[in-house]
Design a protein around this motif. Structure first.
Motif, PDB file in Angstrom:
ATOM      1  N   THR A   1       0.804  -1.232  -0.044  1.00 26.32           N
ATOM      2  CA  THR A   1      -0.058   0.019  -0.056  1.00 26.32           C
ATOM      3  C   THR A   1       1.003   1.114  -0.030  1.00 26.32           C
TER       4      THR A   1
ATOM      5  N   GLN B   1      -0.509   5.941 -13.282  1.00 23.99           N
ATOM      6  CA  GLN B   1      -0.944   5.599 -12.005  1.00 23.99           C
ATOM      7  C   GLN B   1      -0.889   4.007 -11.897  1.00 23.99           C
ATOM      8  N   ARG B   2      -1.076   3.317 -12.879  1.00 27.04           N
ATOM      9  CA  ARG B   2      -0.731   1.795 -12.750  1.00 27.04           C
ATOM     10  C   ARG B   2       0.663   1.508 -12.441  1.00 27.04           C
TER      11      ARG B   2
ATOM     12  N   ARG C   1      -6.431   5.904  -4.829  1.00 27.74           N
ATOM     13  CA  ARG C   1      -7.806   5.667  -5.783  1.00 27.74           C
ATOM     14  C   ARG C   1      -8.908   5.514  -4.892  1.00 27.74           C
TER      15      ARG C   1
ATOM     16  N   SER D   1       1.515   2.204  -8.771  1.00 31.41           N
ATOM     17  CA  SER D   1       1.140   1.559  -7.724  1.00 31.41           C
ATOM     18  C   SER D   1       1.813   0.321  -7.267  1.00 31.41           C
ATOM     19  N   ARG D   2       2.812  -0.020  -8.269  1.00 31.85           N
ATOM     20  CA  ARG D   2       3.538  -1.235  -7.928  1.00 31.85           C
ATOM     21  C   ARG D   2       4.899  -0.942  -7.332  1.00 31.85           C
TER      22      ARG D   2
ATOM     23  N   HIS E   1      -4.103   1.105  -4.725  1.00 33.80           N
ATOM     24  CA  HIS E   1      -3.985   1.750  -5.928  1.00 33.80           C
ATOM     25  C   HIS E   1      -4.030   3.455  -5.906  1.00 33.80           C
ATOM     26  N   ARG E   2      -3.640   4.108  -6.946  1.00 31.56           N
ATOM     27  CA  ARG E   2      -3.613   5.266  -7.104  1.00 31.56           C
ATOM     28  C   ARG E   2      -4.222   5.795  -8.497  1.00 31.56           C
TER      29      ARG E   2
END
Length: 472
Positions: free
Chosen positions: A19, A103-104, A446, A107-108, A243-244
């Motif tokens: 997170t 943003q994907r 998100r 998030s990682r 997630h963002r």
């Protein structure tokens, strides 16, 4: 002699989870040159830059049982094509698609078994443009062993970016397990407190160890009274999800300067006032209670006595900032009049400046290797060491040159920072000035702030409202 991570950098590695990935990022948009720009061109540009940044070929080697802090070692399996990647947006290749990809990616977490960075070349943007998305772990950017990833590929002229060079790098042998343990034991004997700290980290967790840095970071905070006062609670301090959402806003540096010259104060105050106006409109739009006394507390790292770096900074003086402070500024989102907000923000920042205890970069280096190369990284480091109850959002700013830059021969049009979220933080705002523009990147949780694109649009509207005060 082994190259050991500082206590703070090691804490960032232990602290992150799915997170709260602890990397700083950026999104740069380039005008594709007439000769084109492809993946091989970008590989060549990065390969040339790596000659001056050996940290980007090193990985973290951990010791079992917290015998000692991890060390940096050359990665014998270093694969440049793993770190420099290529993506193609589907048609029509609009900016919103680029931000969705950003943003994907943000998030990682980065792969901690390899050097802690990634660079993504993004093709297929509309109007023939290309973009570069970067991710660099906080542990990398210590101001000593590594510089910012963007500095590896950017040049002041397009010709330098087209030069090719042969890569003759050979990795040094990875330190053996026995040697690492022996080195850690020797350090523990010479510095008994080191072993005690490592064991405490193992017993109580990295977050407690990082919080012990608050004694150091208390000197960075501008006032003890502000640091001891809990921040107003609300939407911006919701539990952080995995997630963002990412959105951007734009402005012109000359507009912020015009407001500054007309009404006084500083340009950093004008920017913060525009953010306060946008947050006010956004909270009302969401149906949240806003009274005359409503505030949002921002943690704002700034150069001491310099204002935000897009006004005066290393690009004008030729010298890096040596003194930095992180101010806790209560943004008056309850005030409807933009000029009154401007005066209130100016007063709050003067009060913090007058009573602040600035900490020099050299002093921070002696304490913990706390010397990031950008105020974005500095802001995230400071935020990581402070209680999430002390502030609502992080606002960082970093200076860029007021002249064009080129990457692999391509003109950079825009660059937006991506500042990481801390635990229980829902929004982080990064501001970068470059070539007459002010580029604002909003990284949001998100789940808590799915409408961050609405807030981004309201920032631009608030900037226009501030410009409208010039005639008043």
């Amino acid at each position: 002699m082994v190259d050991r991570l500082s206590a703070l950098d090691a804490s960032f590695l232990h602290l992150e989870d799915h997170t709260t990935p602890m990397h700083v990022g950026g999104v740069a948009v380039f005008e594709r040159p007439a000769h084109g720009l492809d993946y091989d061109d970008m590989l060549a540009a990065v390969r040339r830059g790596l000659r001056d940044a050996p940290r980007y070929r090193q990985k973290v080697v951990r010791l079992p049982g917290f015998v000692g802090r991890p060390v940096w070692a050359d990665d014998p399996d270093f694969d440049l094509r793993y770190h420099v990647r290529r993506s193609v947006l589907p048609e029509p290749g609009e900016d919103e698609q680029l931000y969705e990809l950003t943003q994907r990616l943000m998030s990682r977490k980065l792969d901690t078994t390899r050097p802690l960075w990634e660079l993504h070349l993004v093709e297929g943007l509309s109007r023939g443009r290309v973009a570069v998305i970067t991710k660099t772990h906080q542990a990398m950017i210590d101001g000593v062993g590594a510089i910012d990833l963007g500095q590896l590929i950017l040049d002041t002229t397009p010709e330098r970016g087209l030069a090719r060079s042969e890569d003759r790098w050979s990795p040094a042998p990875v330190p053996g397990f026995a040697g690492l343990v022996a080195s850690a034991v020797e350090e523990a004997l010479n510095q008994p407190g080191e072993l005690t700290e490592n064991l405490r980290t193992a017993a109580t967790g990295a977050r407690v160890a990082l919080r012990r840095m608050t004694g150091v970071l208390g000197g960075v905070c501008s006032t003890l009274a502000a640091a001891l006062t809990p921040s107003p609670s609300g939407t911006l301090n919701a539990p952080t999800s995995a997630h963002r959402r990412f959105a951007v806003a734009r402005g012109r540096l000359e507009d912020f300067r015009a407001v500054h010259h007309r009404h006084g104060g500083t340009v950093d105050g004008v920017i913060l006032t525009a953010l306060a106006g946008a947050l006010r409109t956004w909270l009302l739009w969401r149906g949240e209670a806003v009274t005359a006394r409503t505030t949002v507390r921002a943690l704002v790292p700034v150069p001491v006595d310099e204002g935000m770096p897009e006004i005066r900074g290393s690009e004008e003086t030729g010298r890096p900032f040596e003194r930095v402070a992180a101010r806790l500024v209560d943004l008056p989102v309850g005030e409807p009049d933009p000029l009154v907000r401007l005066y209130q923000v100016g007063y709050a920042m003067r009060a913090r400046q007058d009573t602040g205890r600035p900490v020099t970069v050299r002093a921070l280096l002696r304490l913990s290797g706390f010397a990031p190369t950008t105020l974005h990284a500095l802001g995230a480091r400071v935020a990581g060491g402070l209680s999430d109850r002390l502030f609502n959002l992080l606002v960082t700013s970093a200076a860029g040159p007021q002249a064009p830059l080129y990457g692999a021969g391509a003109l950079m049009e825009e660059i937006f920072p991506v500042v990481p979220l801390m635990r229980n933080q829902s929004l982080a705002i990064g501001i970068t000035s470059y070539n007459g523009g002010v580029f604002i990147g909003l990284n949001a949780d998100r789940a808590a702030v799915p409408d961050v694109n609405v807030l981004a649009a309201m920032i631009e509207e608030s900037v226009e409202e501030m410009i409208g005060t010039v005639g008043r």
